[in-house]
Design a protein around this motif. Structure first.
Motif, PDB file in Angstrom:
ATOM      1  N   LEU A   1      56.212  10.388  15.329  1.00  0.00           N
ATOM      2  CA  LEU A   1      55.570  10.201  16.834  1.00  0.00           C
ATOM      3  C   LEU A   1      55.740  11.673  17.227  1.00  0.00           C
ATOM      4  O   LEU A   1      55.130  11.844  18.211  1.00  0.00           O
ATOM      5  CB  LEU A   1      56.287   9.199  17.415  1.00  0.00           C
ATOM      6  N   ASN A   2      56.792  12.230  16.886  1.00  0.00           N
ATOM      7  CA  ASN A   2      57.023  13.751  17.189  1.00  0.00           C
ATOM      8  C   ASN A   2      55.847  14.716  16.970  1.00  0.00           C
ATOM      9  O   ASN A   2      56.360  15.450  15.923  1.00  0.00           O
ATOM     10  CB  ASN A   2      58.287  14.283  16.979  1.00  0.00           C
ATOM     11  N   GLY A   3      54.611  14.641  17.364  1.00  0.00           N
ATOM     12  CA  GLY A   3      53.487  15.322  16.832  1.00  0.00           C
ATOM     13  C   GLY A   3      53.927  16.998  17.216  1.00  0.00           C
ATOM     14  O   GLY A   3      54.525  17.140  18.321  1.00  0.00           O
ATOM     15  N   LYS A   4      53.364  17.832  16.508  1.00  0.00           N
ATOM     16  CA  LYS A   4      53.608  19.179  16.867  1.00  0.00           C
ATOM     17  C   LYS A   4      52.321  20.051  17.611  1.00  0.00           C
ATOM     18  O   LYS A   4      52.500  21.067  18.076  1.00  0.00           O
ATOM     19  CB  LYS A   4      53.838  19.867  15.576  1.00  0.00           C
ATOM     20  N   SER A   5      51.180  19.421  17.430  1.00  0.00           N
ATOM     21  CA  SER A   5      50.041  19.881  17.988  1.00  0.00           C
ATOM     22  C   SER A   5      49.939  19.644  19.547  1.00  0.00           C
ATOM     23  O   SER A   5      50.547  18.455  19.947  1.00  0.00           O
ATOM     24  CB  SER A   5      48.763  19.586  17.251  1.00  0.00           C
ATOM     25  N   GLU A   6      49.292  20.445  20.296  1.00  0.00           N
ATOM     26  CA  GLU A   6      49.058  20.166  21.705  1.00  0.00           C
ATOM     27  C   GLU A   6      48.406  18.837  22.119  1.00  0.00           C
ATOM     28  O   GLU A   6      48.578  18.289  23.031  1.00  0.00           O
ATOM     29  CB  GLU A   6      48.241  21.289  22.628  1.00  0.00           C
ATOM     30  N   ASN A   7      47.213  18.539  21.146  1.00  0.00           N
ATOM     31  CA  ASN A   7      46.518  17.329  21.251  1.00  0.00           C
ATOM     32  C   ASN A   7      47.274  16.069  20.619  1.00  0.00           C
ATOM     33  O   ASN A   7      46.285  14.987  20.561  1.00  0.00           O
ATOM     34  CB  ASN A   7      45.180  17.876  20.513  1.00  0.00           C
ATOM     35  N   ASP A   8      48.567  16.058  20.206  1.00  0.00           N
ATOM     36  CA  ASP A   8      48.991  14.836  19.621  1.00  0.00           C
ATOM     37  C   ASP A   8      49.347  13.972  20.736  1.00  0.00           C
ATOM     38  O   ASP A   8      49.916  14.448  21.650  1.00  0.00           O
ATOM     39  CB  ASP A   8      50.119  15.418  18.738  1.00  0.00           C
ATOM     40  N   PHE A   9      49.178  12.846  20.257  1.00  0.00           N
ATOM     41  CA  PHE A   9      49.644  11.707  21.438  1.00  0.00           C
ATOM     42  C   PHE A   9      50.755  10.900  21.408  1.00  0.00           C
ATOM     43  O   PHE A   9      51.096   9.702  21.873  1.00  0.00           O
ATOM     44  CB  PHE A   9      48.490  10.692  21.751  1.00  0.00           C
ATOM     45  N   GLY A  10      51.673  11.326  20.306  1.00  0.00           N
ATOM     46  CA  GLY A  10      52.823  10.842  19.894  1.00  0.00           C
ATOM     47  C   GLY A  10      53.778  10.613  21.138  1.00  0.00           C
ATOM     48  O   GLY A  10      54.611   9.365  21.314  1.00  0.00           O
ATOM     49  N   GLN A  11      53.701  11.747  21.969  1.00  0.00           N
ATOM     50  CA  GLN A  11      54.825  11.572  23.067  1.00  0.00           C
ATOM     51  C   GLN A  11      54.349  10.346  23.882  1.00  0.00           C
ATOM     52  O   GLN A  11      55.170   9.949  24.665  1.00  0.00           O
ATOM     53  CB  GLN A  11      54.663  12.992  23.763  1.00  0.00           C
ATOM     54  N   GLU A  12      53.127  10.268  24.151  1.00  0.00           N
ATOM     55  CA  GLU A  12      52.669   9.258  25.110  1.00  0.00           C
ATOM     56  C   GLU A  12      53.041   7.952  24.641  1.00  0.00           C
ATOM     57  O   GLU A  12      53.429   7.083  25.343  1.00  0.00           O
ATOM     58  CB  GLU A  12      51.185   9.329  25.036  1.00  0.00           C
ATOM     59  N   ALA A  13      53.035   7.640  23.210  1.00  0.00           N
ATOM     60  CA  ALA A  13      53.757   6.377  22.835  1.00  0.00           C
ATOM     61  C   ALA A  13      55.293   6.633  22.977  1.00  0.00           C
ATOM     62  O   ALA A  13      55.812   5.246  23.280  1.00  0.00           O
ATOM     63  CB  ALA A  13      53.488   6.392  21.245  1.00  0.00           C
ATOM     64  N   ILE A  14      55.867   7.407  22.701  1.00  0.00           N
ATOM     65  CA  ILE A  14      57.389   7.489  23.224  1.00  0.00           C
ATOM     66  C   ILE A  14      57.580   7.168  24.302  1.00  0.00           C
ATOM     67  O   ILE A  14      58.662   6.351  24.576  1.00  0.00           O
ATOM     68  CB  ILE A  14      57.765   8.976  22.720  1.00  0.00           C
ATOM     69  N   ASP A  15      56.879   7.710  25.388  1.00  0.00           N
ATOM     70  CA  ASP A  15      57.270   7.752  26.938  1.00  0.00           C
ATOM     71  C   ASP A  15      56.890   5.901  27.507  1.00  0.00           C
ATOM     72  O   ASP A  15      57.620   5.277  28.241  1.00  0.00           O
ATOM     73  CB  ASP A  15      56.353   8.322  27.677  1.00  0.00           C
ATOM     74  N   THR A  16      55.697   5.637  26.596  1.00  0.00           N
ATOM     75  CA  THR A  16      55.595   3.912  26.810  1.00  0.00           C
ATOM     76  C   THR A  16      56.529   3.151  26.321  1.00  0.00           C
ATOM     77  O   THR A  16      56.998   2.348  26.823  1.00  0.00           O
ATOM     78  CB  THR A  16      54.119   3.662  26.203  1.00  0.00           C
ATOM     79  N   ILE A  17      57.021   3.267  25.349  1.00  0.00           N
ATOM     80  CA  ILE A  17      58.280   2.537  24.636  1.00  0.00           C
ATOM     81  C   ILE A  17      59.475   2.718  25.495  1.00  0.00           C
ATOM     82  O   ILE A  17      60.215   1.807  25.728  1.00  0.00           O
ATOM     83  CB  ILE A  17      58.629   3.053  23.148  1.00  0.00           C
ATOM     84  N   LEU A  18      60.000   4.008  25.922  1.00  0.00           N
ATOM     85  CA  LEU A  18      60.960   4.049  26.644  1.00  0.00           C
ATOM     86  C   LEU A  18      60.931   3.541  27.966  1.00  0.00           C
ATOM     87  O   LEU A  18      62.092   2.747  28.292  1.00  0.00           O
ATOM     88  CB  LEU A  18      61.463   5.702  26.765  1.00  0.00           C
ATOM     89  N   LYS A  19      59.721   3.336  28.668  1.00  0.00           N
ATOM     90  CA  LYS A  19      59.418   2.646  29.856  1.00  0.00           C
ATOM     91  C   LYS A  19      59.815   1.223  29.672  1.00  0.00           C
ATOM     92  O   LYS A  19      60.444   0.468  30.352  1.00  0.00           O
ATOM     93  CB  LYS A  19      58.261   2.744  30.492  1.00  0.00           C
ATOM     94  N   ALA A  20      59.274   0.671  28.538  1.00  0.00           N
ATOM     95  CA  ALA A  20      59.506  -0.618  28.019  1.00  0.00           C
ATOM     96  C   ALA A  20      60.858  -1.111  27.806  1.00  0.00           C
ATOM     97  O   ALA A  20      61.170  -2.365  28.481  1.00  0.00           O
ATOM     98  CB  ALA A  20      58.615  -1.009  27.012  1.00  0.00           C
TER      99      ALA A  20
END
Length: 346
Positions: A195-214
């Motif tokens: 989930l830790n994508g390295k490109s600027e257009n990677d959306f893995g961090q969005e998934a991490i943020d959603t999981i942390l909020k849940a």
């Protein structure tokens, strides 16, 4: 086609049918995944099965009702007995026992109006493939349900592809659907470091943020377990302060020893009603040791499953040449089967 060829083909069909039925009866293997026959499945749908029929309002109601009827919690004693029956995993079993004791004491303090510290049930499972991480995650979900921590106790397993979408905003929606499915149970994220994508257009961090909020919003009815290779998982957890604060319990899954791998093979034979001929177990051990030069690429218990399947293919080929196959023949694994599976003889 002469008479002998016809007999061989008929015998092969019988062997194929009996082998597939035998493997299907095995239900789920040690790793908790459906064990399909090595010959493949050509099973057609039952004659009375309705296909491509749109669901009626009544059928939707029945499905909803079935989903709402939750299985009762299992006895913690039975779950611990099942856990202790697993091959190997000595340190993991001890950690799980410690965790159960902690939860039970926590609940008792609450019942007596005594102060309690925050109890984090989210976990990081690290280790090579095939070391039992998914199996333990599944029983942990059932244990939490038994202890009254989780309302349902199911396990929802995903990886990056099940959480991340290709466009802005879609990943959060996709991840949220997975979280809703996991509510009341355990969300198990395999190879979570992906989930830790390295490109600027990677959306893995969005998934991490959603999981942390849940995890924050549903702390009373959702447990998250992340898993993967040890060094990658350590780097992943420490890359984000939110992950560090929520995941503070690490369970390291060691590789299986040769004796444990052989024991897993014996267990697979027992489940499938197969018996090793005299002296064959030592050949199996040699086969496992030979293949297990690198535990990471071999896959531990998964590597044993692959070996088991190769041996069954060799056994089926041998039986297909026989004219009269008995029940004992169908159950027996011989030296010839092992040597053919290893490629030692043609």
């Amino acid at each position: 086609m002469d008479k002998k060829d016809e007999i061989i083909l008929q015998q092969l069909d019988v062997i194929r049918s009996m082998s597939e039925n035998n493997l299907r009866k095995m239900g789920s293997d040690f790793w908790g995944t459906p064990f399909e026959g090595v010959l493949g499945s050509s099973r057609s749908a039952p004659k009375n099965e309705k296909k491509d029929v749109p669901p009626t309002a009544a059928s939707k109601t029945e499905e909803k009702t079935a989903e709402e009827v939750l299985p009762p919690p299992e006895k913690i004693e039975d779950l611990l007995a099942e856990l202790d029956s697993y091959i190997g995993l000595t340190e993991i079993k001890e950690e799980v026992h410690n965790l159960i004791n902690m939860v039970q004491v926590y609940k008792m303090r609450r019942e007596h109006d005594l102060p309690t510290t925050d109890m984090s049930l989210h976990m990081v499972f690290t280790g090579n493939p095939g070391t039992g991480k998914t199996t333990v995650a599944r029983i942990m979900a059932r244990i939490y349900h038994s202890l009254g921590i989780l309302s349902k106790g199911q396990l929802v397993e995903v990886d990056r592809s099940g959480l991340v979408a290709g466009y802005v905003g879609q990943t959060a929606l996709k991840t949220q659907k997975v979280i809703e499915k996991a509510m009341g149970g355990v969300l198990f994220i395999d190879e979570a470091y992906a989930l830790n994508g390295k490109s600027e257009n990677d959306f893995g961090q969005e998934a991490i943020d959603t999981i942390l909020k849940a995890m924050e919003d549903h702390r009373d009815d959702l447990v998250v377990i992340v898993a993967g290779y040890t060094h990658l998982m350590d780097k992943f957890i420490h890359s984000n302060p939110g992950l560090e604060s929520r995941f503070n319990r690490f369970l390291e899954f060691a590789d299986y020893s040769s004796d444990e791998l052989v024991a897993i093979f014996r267990m697979q034979c027992k489940k499938g009603c197969y018996e090793l001929d005299d002296g064959v177990e030592e050949l199996v051990r040699d086969y496992i040791v030979e293949e297990n030069g690198d535990s990471e690429s071999f896959g531990n218990a998964r590597g044993v499953r692959n070996i088991f399947e190769h041996i069954l293919v060799a056994q089926n080929n041998r039986l297909a040449k026989m004219e009269n196959v008995t029940r004992e023949d169908l159950m027996k694994i011989t030296e010839d089967d092992i040597m053919h599976a290893r490629g030692k003889i043609d």
